[in-house]
Write a protein that holds these residues in place. Structure first.
Motif, mmCIF file in Angstrom:
data_model
loop_
_atom_site.group_PDB
_atom_site.id
_atom_site.type_symbol
_atom_site.label_atom_id
_atom_site.label_comp_id
_atom_site.label_asym_id
_atom_site.label_seq_id
_atom_site.Cartn_x
_atom_site.Cartn_y
_atom_site.Cartn_z
ATOM 1 N N LEU A 270 -0.505 3.062 2.290
ATOM 2 C CA LEU A 270 0.137 1.870 2.463
ATOM 3 C C LEU A 270 -0.649 0.446 1.729
ATOM 4 O O LEU A 270 0.213 -0.347 1.102
ATOM 5 N N VAL A 271 -1.660 0.452 1.662
ATOM 6 C CA VAL A 271 -2.627 -0.746 1.335
ATOM 7 C C VAL A 271 -2.607 -0.411 -0.327
ATOM 8 O O VAL A 271 -2.208 -1.443 -1.097
ATOM 9 N N GLU A 272 -3.314 0.556 -0.785
ATOM 10 C CA GLU A 272 -3.484 0.786 -2.113
ATOM 11 C C GLU A 272 -2.180 1.120 -2.942
ATOM 12 O O GLU A 272 -2.202 0.421 -4.282
ATOM 13 N N SER A 273 -1.358 1.866 -2.553
ATOM 14 C CA SER A 273 -0.359 2.351 -3.211
ATOM 15 C C SER A 273 1.032 1.521 -3.214
ATOM 16 O O SER A 273 1.792 1.183 -4.054
ATOM 17 N N GLN A 274 1.233 1.161 -2.062
ATOM 18 C CA GLN A 274 2.352 0.159 -1.695
ATOM 19 C C GLN A 274 2.159 -1.332 -1.723
ATOM 20 O O GLN A 274 3.048 -1.897 -1.596
ATOM 21 N N GLY A 275 0.760 -1.609 -1.357
ATOM 22 C CA GLY A 275 0.328 -3.104 -1.719
ATOM 23 C C GLY A 275 0.778 -3.936 -0.373
ATOM 24 O O GLY A 275 0.677 -5.183 -0.408
ATOM 25 N N TYR A 276 0.536 -3.107 0.589
ATOM 26 C CA TYR A 276 0.775 -3.895 1.990
ATOM 27 C C TYR A 276 -0.606 -4.544 2.433
ATOM 28 O O TYR A 276 -1.605 -3.916 2.128
ATOM 29 N N ALA A 277 -0.714 -5.701 2.995
ATOM 30 C CA ALA A 277 -1.838 -6.130 3.747
ATOM 31 C C ALA A 277 -2.226 -5.164 4.676
ATOM 32 O O ALA A 277 -1.569 -4.422 5.381
ATOM 33 N N ARG A 278 -3.595 -5.287 5.030
ATOM 34 C CA ARG A 278 -4.174 -4.306 6.072
ATOM 35 C C ARG A 278 -3.476 -4.279 7.443
ATOM 36 O O ARG A 278 -3.094 -3.391 8.050
ATOM 37 N N VAL A 279 -3.280 -5.708 7.879
ATOM 38 C CA VAL A 279 -2.498 -5.970 9.265
ATOM 39 C C VAL A 279 -1.145 -5.327 9.114
ATOM 40 O O VAL A 279 -0.583 -4.726 10.087
ATOM 41 N N THR A 280 -0.309 -5.512 8.010
ATOM 42 C CA THR A 280 0.918 -5.003 8.061
ATOM 43 C C THR A 280 0.963 -3.333 7.869
ATOM 44 O O THR A 280 1.696 -2.731 8.899
ATOM 45 N N ALA A 281 0.026 -2.874 7.376
ATOM 46 C CA ALA A 281 -0.309 -1.385 7.282
ATOM 47 C C ALA A 281 -0.523 -0.908 8.647
ATOM 48 O O ALA A 281 0.014 0.063 9.142
ATOM 49 N N THR A 336 8.045 1.807 -2.837
ATOM 50 C CA THR A 336 9.099 2.325 -1.996
ATOM 51 C C THR A 336 9.512 1.054 -0.991
ATOM 52 O O THR A 336 8.906 0.284 -0.717
ATOM 53 N N PRO A 337 10.930 1.248 -0.928
ATOM 54 C CA PRO A 337 11.662 0.013 -0.235
ATOM 55 C C PRO A 337 11.060 0.116 1.251
ATOM 56 O O PRO A 337 10.705 1.198 1.569
ATOM 57 N N GLY A 338 11.033 -1.292 1.805
ATOM 58 C CA GLY A 338 10.488 -1.545 3.029
ATOM 59 C C GLY A 338 11.215 -0.460 4.122
ATOM 60 O O GLY A 338 10.752 0.042 4.959
ATOM 61 N N TRP A 339 12.641 -0.639 4.105
ATOM 62 C CA TRP A 339 13.337 0.134 4.882
ATOM 63 C C TRP A 339 12.996 1.581 4.829
ATOM 64 O O TRP A 339 13.013 2.383 6.066
ATOM 65 N N LEU A 340 12.583 2.131 3.815
ATOM 66 C CA LEU A 340 12.241 3.670 3.900
ATOM 67 C C LEU A 340 10.892 3.835 4.212
ATOM 68 O O LEU A 340 10.756 4.975 4.923
ATOM 69 N N VAL A 341 9.921 2.853 4.234
ATOM 70 C CA VAL A 341 8.704 3.433 4.716
ATOM 71 C C VAL A 341 8.867 3.217 6.130
ATOM 72 O O VAL A 341 8.318 4.090 6.799
ATOM 73 N N ILE A 342 9.740 2.450 6.804
ATOM 74 C CA ILE A 342 9.923 2.335 8.371
ATOM 75 C C ILE A 342 10.552 3.439 8.736
ATOM 76 O O ILE A 342 10.126 4.055 9.612
ATOM 77 N N LEU A 343 11.369 4.045 7.948
ATOM 78 C CA LEU A 343 12.007 5.337 8.363
ATOM 79 C C LEU A 343 11.245 6.312 8.317
ATOM 80 O O LEU A 343 11.170 7.172 9.289
ATOM 81 N N LEU A 344 10.318 6.263 7.197
ATOM 82 C CA LEU A 344 9.218 7.452 7.349
ATOM 83 C C LEU A 344 8.233 7.569 8.674
ATOM 84 O O LEU A 344 8.075 8.528 9.122
ATOM 85 N N CYS A 345 7.969 6.118 8.905
ATOM 86 C CA CYS A 345 7.114 6.005 10.095
ATOM 87 C C CYS A 345 7.735 6.528 11.437
ATOM 88 O O CYS A 345 7.285 7.090 12.318
ATOM 89 N N VAL A 346 9.201 6.164 11.319
ATOM 90 C CA VAL A 346 9.894 6.488 12.700
ATOM 91 C C VAL A 346 9.887 8.116 12.867
ATOM 92 O O VAL A 346 9.810 8.689 13.772
ATOM 93 N N VAL A 347 10.263 8.636 11.306
ATOM 94 C CA VAL A 347 10.375 10.135 11.531
ATOM 95 C C VAL A 347 8.987 10.928 11.659
ATOM 96 O O VAL A 347 9.109 11.952 12.639
ATOM 97 N N LEU A 348 8.061 10.422 11.332
ATOM 98 C CA LEU A 348 6.737 10.955 11.813
ATOM 99 C C LEU A 348 6.328 10.712 13.102
ATOM 100 O O LEU A 348 5.726 11.831 13.838
#
Length: 457
Positions: A270-281, A336-348
């Motif tokens: 999430l941080v290195e590939s998707q560019g999120y801040a560590r807090v957000t990740a 990856t779009p934010g909504w898809l990252v959120i969906l990934l986390c929900v599915v996991l």
């Protein structure tokens, strides 16, 4: 307890028939004291998962502290999981022979020792040794808690108790993600890891004073025969049951993706590939855990009443993971779009509740005196898959110059392998289960449980 024997199979010496005219003991009554005892045991498992997943929010800090790359960094959770997986059958045998209380005391002591060692480790090698000690202690908690819960509560509550135990573990994961990450950021490495280790001492006191293996006045379960040969026969008998192997492959398939994401590679991705801040990740990792917490009780309620839903639940969660994981990591744009990252986390988040289904397959496939051993075999599945996948991702990241798309795709191979084994074993396991427990669609009602002697463990 007696069971139907097929003519092609010899009688199992570890599953003896009761004397003529005897009846199986009634279910444990449950009640407030059962809840209190089980809560103490679950607190130990909470600590175990908190310490197990503490590295998941400190992967980048560990790389800096010990000056290591991705492959060396992946060795921390891999070694921890290797020790955990290797200990599962020995721990299962220990639980069957020594009881949950002794095993939990030893496990918690090792957890505290390992986390303190990791907090003050001056070198990469000493830190690895500390994680190995922690993995050994971690291995002693879950099976002991499962057995204890089913010694204090009625058998029809077994799927729910397994889900509640899993929920306690996910709460430990959530605490690691929300609290430990912030302590690490604001107070530093030693404070975060040593403080979490000392928190385990608060659980050790009630464990020593109040935890008991079975309700007062209730005779303990028969212990398996002693001796090296008897242990081998016990393990072999559990392994020969298709339901035990089905449970292992269920655990293998469903737990792996979430463990890889939460234990190490989710935050760097999430941080290195998707560019999120560590807090957000960290908040996105929290979403995985929160979803697990939300799904645990509905899964337990459903499976307590409809055992036939076990395979559909497992396959539905697995299919969702494969589709969303593939889409998220291979999204054609750079991010990856934010909504898809959120969906990934929900599915996991569905992976951990689905993985506990494996223990129910094994529970109904084995007599009470080898439930710990069978559960140990099941638990090997998910942690072996996670260990191998963590290693493969780290190696591929180094080989491809941190190409997360290629590296994370390896997880799909483990999932698809597990699905093929589940589909191959399920028919045999269900037929065998129907031989042992004639009602194929529901867990026995209370009166029937007393007559048939079906018990959880």
């Amino acid at each position: 307890m007696s069971r139907p024997q097929r003519s092609a199979e010899p009688a199992d010496p570890l599953d003896p028939a009761p004397p003529t005219g005897s009846t199986a003991p009634a279910d444990p009554p449950g009640g407030r004291r059962a809840v209190a005892v089980w809560t103490i045991a679950v607190a130990v498992y909470f600590v175990a998962v908190l310490l197990r997943t503490s590295l998941g929010v400190a992967g980048l800090d560990a790389a800096d502290r010990f000056a290591v790359g991705a492959s060396a960094l992946s060795a921390f959770p891999i070694l921890q999981l290797l020790v955990y997986a290797a200990m599962q059958i020995p721990v299962g045998v220990m639980v069957d022979r020594l009881g949950s209380r002794r095993v939990l005391i030893l496990g918690l002591s090792l957890l505290i020792t390992g986390q303190l060692g990791f907090a003050f480790a001056p070198t990469y090698g000493s830190a690895l040794a500390a994680r190995a000690v922690l993995g050994c202690g971690d291995a002693m908690t879950f099976l002991a808690v499962l057995r204890l819960g089913n010694r204090w509560f009625p058998a029809h509550r077994a799927p729910m108790m397994a889900q509640l135990t899993g929920l306690a573990g996910m709460t430990g994961n959530l605490t690691s993600t929300l609290v430990l990450s912030r302590v690490l950021e604001h107070s530093g490495w030693v404070t975060a890891f040593a403080g979490s280790a000392l928190g385990g001492l608060l659980v050790l006191v009630p464990l020593l004073l109040f935890l008991r293996d079975q309700p007062p006045g209730r005779a303990p379960e028969p212990r398996p025969a002693a001796g090296r040969g008897a242990v081998r026969r016990q393990i072999g008998a559990a392994w020969r049951e298709p339901g035990t192997r089905l449970g292992m492959w269920t655990h293998f398939t469903t737990q792996c993706p979430a463990m890889v994401f939460l234990m190490l590679w989710g935050l760097p991705f999430l941080v290195e590939s998707q560019g999120y801040a560590r807090v957000t990740a960290g908040e996105l990792l929290t979403l995985v855990v929160a979803t697990s917490l939300l799904l645990g009780l509905p899964f337990g309620w459903l499976l307590s009443r409809r055992p036939g839903a076990r395979l559909p639940v497992v396959l539905t969660v697995t299919a969702a993971v494969v589709v969303v994981w593939t889409t998220a990591i291979w999204w054609p744009a750079d991010r990856t779009p934010g909504w898809l990252v959120i969906l990934l986390c929900v599915v996991l988040g569905g992976c951990v509740p689905a993985s506990t289904v494996g223990f129910d397959f094994a529970r109904l496939a084995n007599p009470p005196q080898r439930h710990g051993t069978a559960s140990g075999i099941v638990n090997i599945g998910g942690f072996t898959a996670s260990m191998l996948a963590l290693l493969a991702v780290g190696l591929l990241l180094d080989a491809t110059g941190d190409d997360y798309r290629i590296a994370l795709s390896v997880v799909l191979g483990f999932v698809l392998l597990g699905v093929t084994r589940i589909l191959r074993l399920h028919g045999r396991a269900v037929r065998r289960e129907r031989e042992r427990h004639p009602s194929p669609t529901r867990h026995p009602a209370p009166a029937t449980r007393e007559r048939t002697g079906v018990r959880a463990g």
